[in-house]
Motif scaffolding. Structure first.
Motif, PDB file in Angstrom:
ATOM      1  N   PHE A  80      29.786  60.790  48.841  1.00 35.02           N
ATOM      2  CA  PHE A  80      28.574  61.153  49.136  1.00 35.02           C
ATOM      3  C   PHE A  80      28.249  62.822  48.527  1.00 35.02           C
ATOM      4  CE2 PHE A  80      28.708  58.557  52.821  1.00 35.02           C
ATOM      5  CZ  PHE A  80      27.658  57.497  52.518  1.00 35.02           C
ATOM      6  N   GLU A  81      27.479  62.942  48.001  1.00 32.15           N
ATOM      7  CA  GLU A  81      27.184  64.337  47.200  1.00 32.15           C
ATOM      8  C   GLU A  81      26.976  65.522  48.297  1.00 32.15           C
ATOM      9  OE1 GLU A  81      24.111  63.931  44.577  1.00 32.15           O
ATOM     10  OE2 GLU A  81      24.778  62.948  43.085  1.00 32.15           O
ATOM     11  N   GLU A  82      27.255  66.629  48.097  1.00 34.92           N
ATOM     12  CA  GLU A  82      26.963  67.810  48.905  1.00 34.92           C
ATOM     13  C   GLU A  82      27.782  67.876  50.189  1.00 34.92           C
ATOM     14  OE1 GLU A  82      22.966  68.185  48.025  1.00 34.92           O
ATOM     15  OE2 GLU A  82      23.233  69.481  45.902  1.00 34.92           O
ATOM     16  N   VAL A  83      28.851  67.358  50.497  1.00 32.85           N
ATOM     17  CA  VAL A  83      29.311  67.097  51.746  1.00 32.85           C
ATOM     18  C   VAL A  83      29.896  68.843  52.020  1.00 32.85           C
ATOM     19  CG1 VAL A  83      30.958  66.173  53.012  1.00 32.85           C
ATOM     20  CG2 VAL A  83      29.722  64.875  51.652  1.00 32.85           C
ATOM     21  N   THR A  84      29.494  69.404  53.313  1.00 34.87           N
ATOM     22  CA  THR A  84      30.029  70.326  53.718  1.00 34.87           C
ATOM     23  C   THR A  84      31.097  70.100  54.500  1.00 34.87           C
ATOM     24  OG1 THR A  84      27.904  71.512  53.406  1.00 34.87           O
ATOM     25  CG2 THR A  84      29.366  72.626  54.873  1.00 34.87           C
ATOM     26  N   LYS A  85      32.287  70.521  54.251  1.00 35.39           N
ATOM     27  CA  LYS A  85      33.520  70.193  55.213  1.00 35.39           C
ATOM     28  C   LYS A  85      33.783  71.410  56.113  1.00 35.39           C
ATOM     29  CE  LYS A  85      35.496  67.025  51.813  1.00 35.39           C
ATOM     30  NZ  LYS A  85      36.696  66.598  51.121  1.00 35.39           N
ATOM     31  N   ILE A  86      33.529  71.205  57.207  1.00 34.46           N
ATOM     32  CA  ILE A  86      33.652  72.419  58.191  1.00 34.46           C
ATOM     33  C   ILE A  86      35.052  72.497  58.587  1.00 34.46           C
ATOM     34  CG2 ILE A  86      33.089  73.559  60.460  1.00 34.46           C
ATOM     35  CD1 ILE A  86      30.754  72.972  58.321  1.00 34.46           C
ATOM     36  N   HIS A  87      35.966  71.409  58.972  1.00 36.46           N
ATOM     37  CA  HIS A  87      37.229  71.278  59.367  1.00 36.46           C
ATOM     38  C   HIS A  87      37.701  69.819  59.017  1.00 36.46           C
ATOM     39  CE1 HIS A  87      36.342  69.600  63.292  1.00 36.46           C
ATOM     40  NE2 HIS A  87      35.669  70.764  63.453  1.00 36.46           N
ATOM     41  N   ALA A  88      39.082  69.533  59.181  1.00 37.04           N
ATOM     42  CA  ALA A  88      39.408  68.175  58.972  1.00 37.04           C
ATOM     43  C   ALA A  88      38.795  67.064  59.457  1.00 37.04           C
ATOM     44  CB  ALA A  88      40.875  67.899  59.195  1.00 37.04           C
ATOM     45  N   GLY A  89      38.208  67.194  60.862  1.00 42.51           N
ATOM     46  CA  GLY A  89      37.550  66.223  61.583  1.00 42.51           C
ATOM     47  C   GLY A  89      35.997  66.369  61.610  1.00 42.51           C
ATOM     48  N   PHE A  90      35.591  67.308  60.784  1.00 47.77           N
ATOM     49  CA  PHE A  90      33.940  67.212  61.058  1.00 47.77           C
ATOM     50  C   PHE A  90      33.345  67.790  59.901  1.00 47.77           C
ATOM     51  CE2 PHE A  90      30.049  69.305  61.692  1.00 47.77           C
ATOM     52  CZ  PHE A  90      29.186  68.587  62.723  1.00 47.77           C
ATOM     53  N   TRP A  91      32.663  66.894  59.283  1.00 44.13           N
ATOM     54  CA  TRP A  91      31.887  67.364  57.866  1.00 44.13           C
ATOM     55  C   TRP A  91      30.341  67.275  58.186  1.00 44.13           C
ATOM     56  CZ3 TRP A  91      34.653  63.480  53.883  1.00 44.13           C
ATOM     57  CH2 TRP A  91      36.233  63.772  53.945  1.00 44.13           C
ATOM     58  N   HIS A  92      29.641  67.678  57.050  1.00 48.70           N
ATOM     59  CA  HIS A  92      28.183  67.636  57.363  1.00 48.70           C
ATOM     60  C   HIS A  92      27.595  67.233  55.889  1.00 48.70           C
ATOM     61  CE1 HIS A  92      24.104  68.783  58.125  1.00 48.70           C
ATOM     62  NE2 HIS A  92      24.366  68.496  59.476  1.00 48.70           N
ATOM     63  N   CYS A  93      26.515  66.496  55.840  1.00 47.89           N
ATOM     64  CA  CYS A  93      25.850  66.277  54.753  1.00 47.89           C
ATOM     65  C   CYS A  93      24.254  65.704  54.989  1.00 47.89           C
ATOM     66  CB  CYS A  93      26.470  65.051  54.270  1.00 47.89           C
ATOM     67  SG  CYS A  93      25.898  64.405  52.403  1.00 47.89           S
ATOM     68  N   MET A  94      23.408  66.344  54.187  1.00 50.92           N
ATOM     69  CA  MET A  94      21.916  66.020  54.016  1.00 50.92           C
ATOM     70  C   MET A  94      21.370  65.768  52.891  1.00 50.92           C
ATOM     71  SD  MET A  94      20.520  69.976  54.902  1.00 50.92           S
ATOM     72  CE  MET A  94      21.269  71.420  54.399  1.00 50.92           C
ATOM     73  N   SER A  95      22.426  65.081  51.879  1.00 51.30           N
ATOM     74  CA  SER A  95      22.085  64.525  50.718  1.00 51.30           C
ATOM     75  C   SER A  95      20.972  63.315  50.718  1.00 51.30           C
ATOM     76  CB  SER A  95      23.186  64.233  49.643  1.00 51.30           C
ATOM     77  OG  SER A  95      23.564  62.984  50.029  1.00 51.30           O
ATOM     78  N   GLU A 155      22.382  73.717  59.491  1.00 51.80           N
ATOM     79  CA  GLU A 155      22.999  74.992  59.635  1.00 51.80           C
ATOM     80  C   GLU A 155      24.051  75.060  59.450  1.00 51.80           C
ATOM     81  OE1 GLU A 155      21.606  74.609  64.106  1.00 51.80           O
ATOM     82  OE2 GLU A 155      21.112  73.890  62.107  1.00 51.80           O
ATOM     83  N   PHE A 156      25.096  73.772  59.711  1.00 52.37           N
ATOM     84  CA  PHE A 156      26.408  73.778  59.408  1.00 52.37           C
ATOM     85  C   PHE A 156      26.677  74.361  57.809  1.00 52.37           C
ATOM     86  CE2 PHE A 156      27.085  71.193  63.211  1.00 52.37           C
ATOM     87  CZ  PHE A 156      28.147  71.919  63.874  1.00 52.37           C
ATOM     88  N   GLU A 175      20.505  81.290  51.261  1.00 53.39           N
ATOM     89  CA  GLU A 175      19.141  80.945  51.748  1.00 53.39           C
ATOM     90  C   GLU A 175      18.647  79.665  50.725  1.00 53.39           C
ATOM     91  OE1 GLU A 175      16.400  82.844  53.978  1.00 53.39           O
ATOM     92  OE2 GLU A 175      17.939  84.150  54.934  1.00 53.39           O
ATOM     93  N   ALA A 176      18.547  80.297  49.622  1.00 55.30           N
ATOM     94  CA  ALA A 176      17.838  79.465  48.377  1.00 55.30           C
ATOM     95  C   ALA A 176      18.289  78.123  48.415  1.00 55.30           C
ATOM     96  CB  ALA A 176      17.848  80.220  47.037  1.00 55.30           C
ATOM     97  N   GLU A 177      19.675  78.079  48.312  1.00 54.11           N
ATOM     98  CA  GLU A 177      20.487  76.708  48.062  1.00 54.11           C
ATOM     99  C   GLU A 177      20.070  76.147  49.408  1.00 54.11           C
ATOM    100  OE1 GLU A 177      24.851  74.863  47.087  1.00 54.11           O
ATOM    101  OE2 GLU A 177      24.490  77.033  47.237  1.00 54.11           O
ATOM    102  N   PHE A 178      20.565  76.710  50.532  1.00 55.11           N
ATOM    103  CA  PHE A 178      20.157  75.759  51.997  1.00 55.11           C
ATOM    104  C   PHE A 178      18.901  75.207  51.881  1.00 55.11           C
ATOM    105  CE2 PHE A 178      18.317  75.690  56.273  1.00 55.11           C
ATOM    106  CZ  PHE A 178      19.252  74.921  56.773  1.00 55.11           C
ATOM    107  N   TYR A 179      17.764  76.118  51.607  1.00 58.01           N
ATOM    108  CA  TYR A 179      16.303  75.316  51.868  1.00 58.01           C
ATOM    109  C   TYR A 179      15.917  74.307  50.630  1.00 58.01           C
ATOM    110  CZ  TYR A 179      15.527  77.990  55.886  1.00 58.01           C
ATOM    111  OH  TYR A 179      15.598  78.711  57.175  1.00 58.01           O
ATOM    112  N   ASP A 180      16.631  74.359  49.640  1.00 58.80           N
ATOM    113  CA  ASP A 180      16.519  73.418  48.424  1.00 58.80           C
ATOM    114  C   ASP A 180      17.069  72.153  48.828  1.00 58.80           C
ATOM    115  OD1 ASP A 180      15.601  72.971  45.621  1.00 58.80           O
ATOM    116  OD2 ASP A 180      17.716  72.383  45.481  1.00 58.80           O
TER     117      ASP A 180
END
Length: 417
Positions: free
Chosen positions: A120-135, A163-164, A179-184
């Motif tokens: 999946f594109e633009e996955v934000t990896k917080i730590h090994a057991g928790f990621w986040h994605c809103m693609s 906000e992760f 902020e610009a990247e987040f809201y985009d």
């Protein structure tokens, strides 16, 4: 496109009227009581949780909140048993789910795709057991998975703590805040959700987030870096609607934490406890404010000093035997400040008091109570039968608790980081 059965304005209105609930709310045109049931604790291995959920619907609680990182399958099974028995119709129940967090079975999917070189594109990896994605691709995948698990389509889809993205940036000491990247990214997510609305796959969408004013960020620390802005979200929602070619956007729900010690999302604890800017913006733009965690708060630093068995950052506002001294103080303050209010009784438990206060809080449209056990449903049923606490007494209660926290040295640490 196949349009799945969903909640309707007529169906939800008829359901609430049949239950005899005099106080109700409109959530994007759908009628619900002031209390809904949260399914964070619903567990297929614990039958009581699904029994509690079914009992809640039977008692008139037709708003069900779940998430892709909760267990959606038992929620769907419990509801379909009610549908099959003719106790309730699909168009009478509002199903709300959340997408974005990557844990457990969703993590397995994400790692499998990454290993097969189709991540999946633009996955934000917080730590090994928790990621986040809103693609967009991830959102579509998760909505389809939710439809499968629930055996029906969710009416409302919320982005779960977007906000992760800031949490990871804060960890990496990124400055200034991106902020610009987040809201985009948020705009592109909203475009995807607007298209799902246009195709009849969902009724509307929203965001579950720790917005400006929240005492704690999504990572549980005191900082402003990770906070989000509803006004900025509405701006990109308008852009998303224009891109899809619809006149009005369908961002209709904001879910935020509100409880005895964390009222900042809806009320400004500075001065006269006026409505927060977030709530004022929500009211002006037809966004329903849904409060979560009415009973569970993140314990302020130092609050449990001297109490026995203090081993968790999360504090439950509930009666226990024996009761921790700090929690007993809170319960006593509430009873003292609610004396003489219609519906108040000294026999009320702390969880009932906390739930009643949340439902009565100015700026809050709907409160989510856990569907973990039958007593939780009974508490919700009791509170729904009570008149709302007058606004001046609500402010008095919050002020008394805040004064207690200040006396104990638990004031908020302010700052960007």
């Amino acid at each position: 496109f196949f349009r799945p059965p969903m909640a309707t304005a007529q169906g939800t209105r008829s359901f609430v009227a049949r239950q005899g609930r005099s106080v109700h709310r409109s959530l994007a045109g759908l009628t619900v009581p002031t209390l809904g049931m949260g399914c964070y604790r619903v567990d297929r291995a614990v039958p009581e949780t699904t029994e509690a959920l079914a009992a809640a619907v039977r008692r008139g609680l037709n708003l069900i909140d779940t998430s892709r990182n909760y267990q959606e399958q038992p929620v769907g099974q419990a509801l379909h048993a009610l549908f099959a028995a003719g106790e309730v119709r699909r168009e009478e129940v509002v199903l709300m789910t959340k997408v974005g967090t990557i844990q457990q079975e969703v993590m397995e999917l994400a790692r499998t795709r990454e290993a097969s070189r189709e991540p999946f594109e633009e996955v934000t990896k917080i730590h090994a057991g928790f990621w986040h994605c809103m693609s967009p691709a991830f959102i579509c995948n998760q909505v389809e998975a939710s439809q499968e698990q629930l055996q029906t389509s969710p009416d409302v889809v919320l982005l779960h703590n977007p906000e992760f993205f800031f949490t990871a940036a804060k960890r990496d000491r990124v400055w200034p805040r991106p902020e610009a990247e987040f809201y985009d990214r948020l705009r592109r997510a909203f475009v995807c959700l607007e298209r799902l609305v246009a195709m009849g796959q969902i009724h509307c969408y929203g965001v579950s987030s720790n917005t400006e004013g929240c005492l704690h960020s999504v990572s549980g620390t005191d900082n402003d870096y990770e906070s989000t802005s509803l006004a900025a979200m509405l701006k990109v929602a308008k852009q998303a609607a224009e891109e899809v070619g619809v006149q009005e956007h369908h961002l209709r729900v904001l879910q935020v934490p509100v409880n005895l010690m964390e009222p900042g999302a809806v009320m400004n604890p500075e001065g006269d406890w006026a409505l927060s800017s977030t709530v004022q913006v929500a009211a002006a733009h037809g966004v329903s404010v849904v409060a979560n965690r009415p009973i569970n708060t993140i314990a302020p630093s130092g609050f449990g000093a001297g109490d026995w068995s203090w081993d968790s950052e999360h504090l439950r506002m509930a009666d226990t035997v024996p009761m921790r001294a700090s929690i007993a103080c809170v319960k006593g303050l509430l009873h003292d400040n609610l004396q003489g209010v219609e519906g108040h009784s000294r026999s009320m438990t702390l969880s009932q008091l906390a739930l009643w206060l949340s439902v009565s809080t100015p700026g809050v449209d709907i409160v989510l109570n856990g569907a973990r056990r039958l007593p939780y449903v009974e508490d919700a049923d009791l509170v729904l039968g009570l008149p709302h606490i007058p606004a001046d007494r609500v402010r008095l209660c919050y002020g008394a608790v805040q004064a207690l926290l200040n006396e104990m040295g638990c004031g908020r640490r302010s700052g960007m980081w």
